[in-house]
Design a protein around this motif. Sequence first.
Motif, mmCIF file in Angstrom:
data_model
loop_
_atom_site.group_PDB
_atom_site.id
_atom_site.type_symbol
_atom_site.label_atom_id
_atom_site.label_comp_id
_atom_site.label_asym_id
_atom_site.label_seq_id
_atom_site.Cartn_x
_atom_site.Cartn_y
_atom_site.Cartn_z
ATOM 1 N N HIS A 50 14.525 53.049 -44.835
ATOM 2 C CA HIS A 50 15.932 53.346 -44.636
ATOM 3 C C HIS A 50 16.180 53.697 -43.169
ATOM 4 O O HIS A 50 15.535 54.590 -42.628
ATOM 5 C CB HIS A 50 16.356 54.512 -45.540
ATOM 6 N N LYS A 52 18.829 55.232 -40.959
ATOM 7 C CA LYS A 52 19.987 56.110 -41.125
ATOM 8 C C LYS A 52 21.194 55.679 -40.286
ATOM 9 O O LYS A 52 22.312 55.639 -40.791
ATOM 10 C CB LYS A 52 19.584 57.541 -40.766
ATOM 11 N N HIS A 55 22.698 52.538 -41.768
ATOM 12 C CA HIS A 55 22.836 52.554 -43.228
ATOM 13 C C HIS A 55 22.142 51.352 -43.871
ATOM 14 O O HIS A 55 22.524 50.924 -44.954
ATOM 15 C CB HIS A 55 24.305 52.622 -43.655
ATOM 16 N N LYS A 57 18.936 49.472 -45.615
ATOM 17 C CA LYS A 57 17.817 49.830 -46.461
ATOM 18 C C LYS A 57 17.104 48.549 -46.897
ATOM 19 O O LYS A 57 17.767 47.574 -47.264
ATOM 20 C CB LYS A 57 18.319 50.606 -47.677
#
Length: 115
Positions: A50, A52, A55, A57
């Motif tokens: 992931h 961050k 966003h 993944k």
Amino acid sequence: MGYRLKITIKNSHPPIWRRILIPDHITFFDLDDIIEAAFGWEHEHLFAFHFKDSHTKFVGTPIPEDSDTAHACIDPWIKEGISFTYTYDFGDNWIHTVKVEKIIPYDERYPQVLK
């Protein structure tokens, strides 16, 4: 080119970590294999990477054909100084912080555990 990574299991006391060197042009599935080998995981559970800030993944399974990680190359996502998470086993939820410490010249096509 290669990437020097420091991988730490979150909330481990004392800290459990590995420093590894990996080649470029590998997939997220390959990186999962490398991390699992470095920590002694058993390639039996789902995993995810992931990022961050974006966003984004990448979720994988132990069987590469069932996973988007089998075809996604890590290179566009790996930048010196960034951190992202790697989660192994969604039941036990082993969360690792992966820090890209340095991008270095590296001609080998295999990973190395440095520490």
